[in-house]
Design a protein around this motif. Sequence first.
Motif, mmCIF file in Angstrom:
data_model
loop_
_atom_site.group_PDB
_atom_site.id
_atom_site.type_symbol
_atom_site.label_atom_id
_atom_site.label_comp_id
_atom_site.label_asym_id
_atom_site.label_seq_id
_atom_site.Cartn_x
_atom_site.Cartn_y
_atom_site.Cartn_z
ATOM 1 N N GLY A 84 -58.196 51.110 8.845
ATOM 2 C CA GLY A 84 -57.444 51.242 7.691
ATOM 3 C C GLY A 84 -58.357 52.031 6.531
ATOM 4 N N HIS A 87 -60.115 49.486 4.427
ATOM 5 C CA HIS A 87 -61.472 49.109 5.148
ATOM 6 C C HIS A 87 -62.674 49.979 5.101
ATOM 7 C CE1 HIS A 87 -63.761 48.546 8.955
ATOM 8 N NE2 HIS A 87 -63.702 47.456 8.526
ATOM 9 N N GLU A 157 -46.358 51.132 2.834
ATOM 10 C CA GLU A 157 -46.887 51.999 3.908
ATOM 11 C C GLU A 157 -45.799 52.218 4.870
ATOM 12 O OE1 GLU A 157 -49.592 54.586 5.544
ATOM 13 O OE2 GLU A 157 -49.561 53.554 3.468
ATOM 14 N N PRO A 187 -54.746 42.194 6.506
ATOM 15 C CA PRO A 187 -54.513 43.189 7.408
ATOM 16 C C PRO A 187 -52.809 43.556 7.534
ATOM 17 C CG PRO A 187 -56.079 41.930 8.367
ATOM 18 C CD PRO A 187 -55.674 41.368 7.284
ATOM 19 N N SER A 188 -52.301 44.359 7.722
ATOM 20 C CA SER A 188 -50.952 44.932 7.704
ATOM 21 C C SER A 188 -50.468 44.513 9.180
ATOM 22 C CB SER A 188 -50.571 46.288 7.579
ATOM 23 O OG SER A 188 -51.097 47.070 8.306
ATOM 24 N N ARG A 190 -49.892 46.371 11.458
ATOM 25 C CA ARG A 190 -50.483 47.024 12.335
ATOM 26 C C ARG A 190 -51.858 47.147 12.570
ATOM 27 N NH1 ARG A 190 -50.606 53.450 10.199
ATOM 28 N NH2 ARG A 190 -51.552 52.988 8.153
ATOM 29 N N GLU A 192 -54.337 46.795 9.984
ATOM 30 C CA GLU A 192 -55.086 47.648 9.246
ATOM 31 C C GLU A 192 -55.107 47.279 7.621
ATOM 32 O OE1 GLU A 192 -54.564 51.671 9.406
ATOM 33 O OE2 GLU A 192 -54.589 52.069 11.619
ATOM 34 N N GLU A 194 -54.667 48.359 4.308
ATOM 35 C CA GLU A 194 -54.096 49.435 4.042
ATOM 36 C C GLU A 194 -54.051 49.697 2.469
ATOM 37 O OE1 GLU A 194 -52.276 51.006 6.072
ATOM 38 O OE2 GLU A 194 -51.227 49.704 7.356
#
Length: 355
Positions: A84, A87, A157, A187-188, A190, A192, A194
């Motif tokens: 991401g 990150h 997102e 973290p999302s 998925r 990551e 974001e």
Amino acid sequence: MKALVLAGGTGSRMRPLTHTAAKQLIPVGNKPILFYGLEALVAAGVTEIGIVVGDTHREIRDAVGDGGRFGARVTYLRQERPLGLAHAVLIASDFLADDDFVLYLGDNFLVGGIDEVVADFRAARPDAGVLLTRVPDPSAFGVAELGPDGRLARLEEKPAEPRSDLAVVGVYLFTPVIHEAVRAVEPSPRGELEITDALQWLIDQGHVVRPTLVKGYWKDTGTAADLLAVNRTVLDGLTPEVRGTVDEGSVISGRVRVEPGARVVRSRVVGPAVIGAGAEVVDSCVGPYTALAEGCRVVRSGVADSIVLSRAEIAGVGRVEASLVGRDASVHSTDHVSTAHRLVLGDHSSVHIGH
């Protein structure tokens, strides 16, 4: 002010080409897409640049070097996995220190540069700045919602049901307060971190996140179709010049650049088009909107609206259009073919086309 350029993505939407090449180095108008971003940053006065790299780090390093060719100083920062954008900011915290910075996605293309945006940010110095543009399908991007007063109210997102048609462009501006935000988000779904969540955290905490509507052309070059669209835009601004060899049996029409060492023999080149250094066009028709990279060969063929990478060869296949052909790829016919073909070929591919 510093810059953090992201060049670590895998380019999964452009496979097989990106199995063997960094997506940020795929050329448009015969120049890697990443280079346009680096040039835009330097033109805006941002010369200390960190580049976040992943599995293709050697290729990126070989192409960019220490940044001197761009008038920049480049530091490379390794991201082991694409976890991401937030990150990437997190792992770059030592490099960024307490400086303001531009976060620039290395596969984004923005006509007109960012000079004005950077100057406005330096003058007003909000806590963060985001660039927005209206798109027909915002669900593929980060989506911004503005309040009645025009201020940024909400970011999401890739929402299934977008609340607006305002997509977040891959250029952001930050003060050091963003470091607190990227440490605070989770973290999302998925997996990551974001950057949209980090920006939303800033908004929720009462920080000023300033939106700017992009007036010029912007494209996230995530697919072959996107790259071809950007290639057309770049070639529309081409300055014609013939530095190679064009024989008397050939016709050049429109804006065409023929690089040194290139040969055009008994052929027609229709601009806008660029024929790279050392390339050969023989008994063929090339263009419009075509970029042949260095060392390519096109023989007894037509190529239009396409990007052909270094040392690829297209011979005897009628007409190839709307195609992206990788380095050292070979496209040959088993017999004469007069129909058009659309191809996305990875490096070193070999294709034989017959009836």
